[in-house]
Design an enzyme around this catalytic site. Structure first.
Site, PDB file in Angstrom:
ATOM      1  N   HIS A 193       0.802  -1.234   0.000  1.00  0.00           N
ATOM      2  CA  HIS A 193       0.000   0.000   0.000  1.00  0.00           C
ATOM      3  C   HIS A 193       0.835   1.285   0.000  1.00  0.00           C
ATOM      4  O   HIS A 193       0.367   2.329   0.463  1.00  0.00           O
ATOM      5  CB  HIS A 193      -0.959  -0.012   1.210  1.00  0.00           C
ATOM      6  CG  HIS A 193      -0.258   0.103   2.546  1.00  0.00           C
ATOM      7  ND1 HIS A 193      -0.794  -0.400   3.695  1.00  0.00           N
ATOM      8  CD2 HIS A 193       0.919   0.669   2.918  1.00  0.00           C
ATOM      9  CE1 HIS A 193       0.013  -0.153   4.712  1.00  0.00           C
ATOM     10  NE2 HIS A 193       1.066   0.500   4.252  1.00  0.00           N
ATOM     11  N   HIS A 216      -2.256   4.715   9.701  1.00  0.00           N
ATOM     12  CA  HIS A 216      -0.914   5.207  10.022  1.00  0.00           C
ATOM     13  C   HIS A 216      -1.034   6.519  10.798  1.00  0.00           C
ATOM     14  O   HIS A 216      -0.631   7.580  10.313  1.00  0.00           O
ATOM     15  CB  HIS A 216      -0.099   5.429   8.754  1.00  0.00           C
ATOM     16  CG  HIS A 216       0.070   4.204   7.901  1.00  0.00           C
ATOM     17  ND1 HIS A 216      -0.938   3.691   7.126  1.00  0.00           N
ATOM     18  CD2 HIS A 216       1.142   3.387   7.709  1.00  0.00           C
ATOM     19  CE1 HIS A 216      -0.498   2.614   6.483  1.00  0.00           C
ATOM     20  NE2 HIS A 216       0.752   2.411   6.824  1.00  0.00           N
ATOM     21  N   HIS A 233       9.807  -4.025   4.351  1.00  0.00           N
ATOM     22  CA  HIS A 233      10.285  -2.642   4.368  1.00  0.00           C
ATOM     23  C   HIS A 233      10.569  -2.202   5.786  1.00  0.00           C
ATOM     24  O   HIS A 233       9.950  -2.658   6.731  1.00  0.00           O
ATOM     25  CB  HIS A 233       9.352  -1.658   3.649  1.00  0.00           C
ATOM     26  CG  HIS A 233       7.948  -1.488   4.171  1.00  0.00           C
ATOM     27  ND1 HIS A 233       7.073  -2.517   4.364  1.00  0.00           N
ATOM     28  CD2 HIS A 233       7.257  -0.358   4.503  1.00  0.00           C
ATOM     29  CE1 HIS A 233       5.896  -2.050   4.770  1.00  0.00           C
ATOM     30  NE2 HIS A 233       5.983  -0.734   4.882  1.00  0.00           N
ATOM     31  N   GLU A 251       3.470  -5.429   8.897  1.00  0.00           N
ATOM     32  CA  GLU A 251       2.156  -5.210   8.262  1.00  0.00           C
ATOM     33  C   GLU A 251       1.626  -6.503   7.622  1.00  0.00           C
ATOM     34  O   GLU A 251       0.420  -6.668   7.461  1.00  0.00           O
ATOM     35  CB  GLU A 251       2.252  -4.111   7.186  1.00  0.00           C
ATOM     36  CG  GLU A 251       2.458  -2.716   7.759  1.00  0.00           C
ATOM     37  CD  GLU A 251       2.559  -1.622   6.695  1.00  0.00           C
ATOM     38  OE1 GLU A 251       2.430  -0.446   7.057  1.00  0.00           O
ATOM     39  OE2 GLU A 251       2.784  -1.924   5.494  1.00  0.00           O
TER      40      GLU A 251
END
Ligand code: DHB
Ligand code: FE
Length: 284
Positions: free
Chosen positions: A12, A59, A193, A240
């Site tokens: 995303h 977030h 990431h 995530e």
């Protein structure tokens, strides 16, 4: 009765949203990323669901350190794109499905999962970028969306095993809804990431591709992977990926049915700081 027909998994990255919004998808840097979603956009047109149950993480847009729900279901009729610091993305508002969302809340809470019921919430790139990747730039999203926000930002975050079990409860909830709806469940975020600290920029192609293999063929075993493996191998934000286990647990094989068909698989690095992974699985 409602039926889950497919699950979709995708990263995303916010810069992907910016590339779409600023007309840069054909730039040499971005072209290979968007090429991986050409099949998916066509598939979405041909397999248009009545509702998308979209598992994502906020977030610090709708929630903050003041309030940290582990699992939050959006029961509103409408969700606006969040202002993430550069103004809200120029994308359509998200229309919800309060009746199905309320039924899922009722069923899943009675099935021993504590959900936070959210009647008002803005949705950030975690939800809008997957919609843009799969649907392009329509003037309205193709169907109602039930946002399902998972805390993967502030520890303690839920285990993969709990996410997988929750997916099974969501399957039971959706398939007991008394309306003939075609429902897709999407798991978003990841892949590897890390946005902070000395390992910022970490990407692990081998681990990511093994995650995709395991998600397809042995999600129950994958659900036992501890947080420390995600963080060590896929970086701090790679956690995530536990959200993908919610969508995977909602497929019929997790309830003893036949395995889903893999209709699309894509992997590309990097996009911004992130490895982009994408899968579409169909249930019969
Ligand atoms: C990036 C990735 C994310 O998952 C996110 O939420 C923010 C930024 C990035 O690659 O820059
Ligand atoms: Fe993120």
């Amino acid at each position: 009765m409602a039926k889950i027909t497919a699950s979709v998994f995708t990263s995303h990255v916010p810069a992907i949203g910016a590339a779409i919004d600023l007309g840069k998808t054909a730039d040499p840097y971005w072209q290979p990323v968007f090429k991986g979603y050409e099949f998916s956009k066509q598939w979405m047109k041909e397999h248009r669901p009545d509702v998308i149950f979209l598992v994502y993480n906020d977030h610090a847009s709708a929630f903050s350190l003041e309030m940290i729900p582990t699992f939050a279901i959006g029961t509103a009729a409408r969700f606006e794109p969040a202002d993430e610091g550069w103004g809200p993305r120029p994308v359509p508002a998200v229309v919800g499905h309060p009746e199905l969302a309320s039924h899922i809340a009722q069923s899943v809470i009675q099935d021993d999962f504590d959900l936070t019921i959210v009647n008002r919430m803005d949705v950030d790139h975690g939800l809008t970028v997957p919609l843009s990747l799969m649907c392009g730039q329509p003037s309205a999203w193709p169907c109602p969306v039930i946002p399902f926000a998972v805390n993967v930002v502030q520890y303690p975050v839920p285990s993969g095993r709990r996410c997988f079990e929750l997916g099974k409860a969501i399957h039971r909830a959706i398939e007991s809804f008394d309306m003939g709806l075609n429902v897709q469940i999407w798991g978003t975020g990841g892949m590897s990431h890390q946005l902070q600290g000395p390992r910022a920029g970490l990407i692990n192609k081998e681990w990511d591709n093994r995650f995709l293999d395991r998600l397809i063929s042995d999600p129950a075993e994958l659900s036992l992977v501890p947080h420390i493996e995600y963080v060590r191998e896929a970086g701090s934000e790679g956690i995530e990926l536990v959200m993908w286990l919610i969508a995977r647990g909602a497929m019929q094989d997790a309830a003893g049915g036949p395995a889903p068909r893999v209709v699309h698989r894509f992997y590309h690095v990097p996009a911004s700081n992130t490895a982009v992974g994408h899968l579409i699985l169909e249930d019969s």
